[in-house]
Design an enzyme around this catalytic site. Structure first.
Site, PDB file in Angstrom:
ATOM      1  N   ARG A 142       0.824  -1.213   0.000  1.00 28.60           N
ATOM      2  CA  ARG A 142       0.000   0.000   0.000  1.00 28.60           C
ATOM      3  C   ARG A 142       0.858   1.263   0.000  1.00 28.60           C
ATOM      4  O   ARG A 142       0.454   2.307  -0.543  1.00 28.60           O
ATOM      5  CB  ARG A 142      -0.942  -0.002   1.205  1.00 28.60           C
ATOM      6  N   ALA A 157      -7.335   5.657   1.551  1.00 26.55           N
ATOM      7  CA  ALA A 157      -6.902   4.283   1.308  1.00 26.55           C
ATOM      8  C   ALA A 157      -7.607   3.426   2.352  1.00 26.55           C
ATOM      9  O   ALA A 157      -7.412   3.608   3.552  1.00 26.55           O
ATOM     10  CB  ALA A 157      -5.388   4.159   1.436  1.00 26.55           C
ATOM     11  N   SER A 158      -8.454   2.515   1.908  1.00 29.12           N
ATOM     12  CA  SER A 158      -9.282   1.746   2.831  1.00 29.12           C
ATOM     13  C   SER A 158      -8.445   0.836   3.723  1.00 29.12           C
ATOM     14  O   SER A 158      -7.279   0.534   3.434  1.00 29.12           O
ATOM     15  CB  SER A 158     -10.296   0.898   2.052  1.00 29.12           C
ATOM     16  N   GLN A 159      -9.056   0.392   4.807  1.00 24.09           N
ATOM     17  CA  GLN A 159      -8.423  -0.545   5.721  1.00 24.09           C
ATOM     18  C   GLN A 159      -8.018  -1.799   4.942  1.00 24.09           C
ATOM     19  O   GLN A 159      -8.841  -2.423   4.273  1.00 24.09           O
ATOM     20  CB  GLN A 159      -9.391  -0.896   6.839  1.00 24.09           C
ATOM     21  N   PRO A 160      -6.740  -2.212   4.997  1.00 27.14           N
ATOM     22  CA  PRO A 160      -6.286  -3.341   4.169  1.00 27.14           C
ATOM     23  C   PRO A 160      -7.078  -4.629   4.362  1.00 27.14           C
ATOM     24  O   PRO A 160      -7.318  -5.355   3.397  1.00 27.14           O
ATOM     25  CB  PRO A 160      -4.821  -3.494   4.597  1.00 27.14           C
TER      26      PRO A 160
END
Length: 377
Positions: free
Chosen positions: A32, A94-97
């Site tokens: 990421r 950036a969304s939670q992985p």
């Protein structure tokens, strides 16, 4: 699906969240951190607060945040915010992985399938898709020109070249259709008809969907049918930034007209926490209603209900230890009466959460259901 060691409860080295076997090579190859700006805001989900991290002055903290299983805000206020302090409304992230991984698994994409991503954001999700499916099979659409340009640059730097389009995603992207899968990375209050038209029969649309009753969403997986409809179950509660054209506009409280009706209720206010089961079910049942909870210094709580279609509001104040609670209603819709009917239905149905609810979409709109599409809410 084959479970990885993480999904069996044994964290894999360097990763704290589960990833399905089919997606492991992509997550191993595409960190990421390649897609994050130097200035970012790490979001604490427990407190709902965000703190800034600048790679140029705190690289260790920045890298730790990039690797953590947390959402990261990358834009505030549609790009109008300046400075290191958090802005007013987060508008790109950036969304939670762990959620990224679970959504990609829920998408059920296979090599050779064509995928349309709605909401490019940083470009990380598009890179993961491209790594597994190939650049030629991935199209990603982003409405914000600056966000789109930054994502395109990050993708190229990382070695990926999916089709990146800067446009309003509500229209889909006809030149790439038909798609086998559409994956959406923002919250919806309506499913655009164009998406169904551009998905082949049997294809899937995976999207966060909810109502304006609350800001929460639930992930729904719709199967597209040849008759122009789509239907499928909700999978899990989530919360995403909303599609810009579908954001909530709070109604004005009607001050004049109509009669104020007062009464009492013996109902108990169900939990309205972010991922509590009632708000999703209530919104699907009530339609066109938004709520707010007002806490009082004496510990009481007032549930406010507002209509989004006619001038109307209701308020019920709950105090612990009291059997009856004061209710007021005003305007062209008796919102408390509708709320109590929805609450009674929810209790009688066994207090269902997202895992028992589903959605059918047709050209006229949407219809929610309980357990089976034939059992309409």
């Amino acid at each position: 699906m084959t479970l990885t060691s993480e999904q069996e409860g044994r964290p894999a080295p360097g990763r704290s969240f589960p990833v399905a076997d089919a997606w492991l090579p992509a997550f191993d190859a595409v960190p990421r951190s390649l897609f994050l700006p130097d200035l970012l805001w790490a979001h604490d989900m427990a407190t709902g607060t965000s703190r800034s991290l600048d790679r140029t002055t705190d690289e260790r903290g920045w890298l730790a945040a990039a690797a953590a299983d947390i959402p990261i805000v990358t834009q505030w206020d549609d790009g109008g915010h300046q400075g290191a302090e958090p802005g007013t409304v987060p508008t790109s992230s950036a969304s939670q992985p762990s959620l990224v991984a679970s959504m990609l698994d829920d998408l059920q994409a296979e090599p050779g399938m064509r995928v349309l991503e709605q909401g490019t954001g940083t470009g990380w999700n598009a890179a993961l898709l491209s790594h597994r499916l190939g650049d030629a099979n991935v199209t990603t659409v982003e409405i914000d020109p600056q966000v789109s340009a930054q994502a395109r640059a990050a993708l190229r730097t990382a070695g990926y070249r999916p089709t990146v389009i800067c446009a309003d995603g509500a229209s889909g992207y006809p030149p790439g259709a038909p798609y086998d899968r559409i994956i959406v990375t923002y919250g919806l209050r309506r499913i655009p008809e164009a998406w169904i038209e551009q998905t082949r029969p049997g294809g899937l649309i995976l999207a966060p969907f909810g109502t304006h009753y609350s800001n929460a969403d639930a992930l729904v997986r719709l199967t597209v049918h040849s008759d122009g409809t789509a239907s499928g179950p909700f999978l899990q509660p989530v919360e995403f930034m909303k599609m810009r054209s579908q954001r909530l506009t709070w109604p004005q409280n009607p001050a004049d007209g109509g009669t104020l009706a007062e009464s009492t209720t013996t109902a108990t206010l169900p939990a309205h926490d972010k991922f509590a089961p009632f708000p999703l079910a209530a919104g699907l049942r009530l339609r066109d209603v938004v709520h707010a909870i007002q806490p009082h210094e004496d510990g009481a709580r007032t549930l406010w209900l507002y209509s989004l279609t006619v001038p109307a509001w209701a308020a019920a104040t709950f105090r612990d230890g009291e059997d009856e609670h004061h209710v007021r209603q005003h305007g062209g819709r008796r919102l408390w009466d509708d709320f109590e009917q929805a609450l009674t239905w929810w209790h009688q149905a066994g207090e269902p959460g997202a895992d028992r609810l589903g959605l059918t979409v047709n050209p006229d709109g949407w219809q929610a259901w309980l357990d089976d599409p034939a059992q309409r809410i």
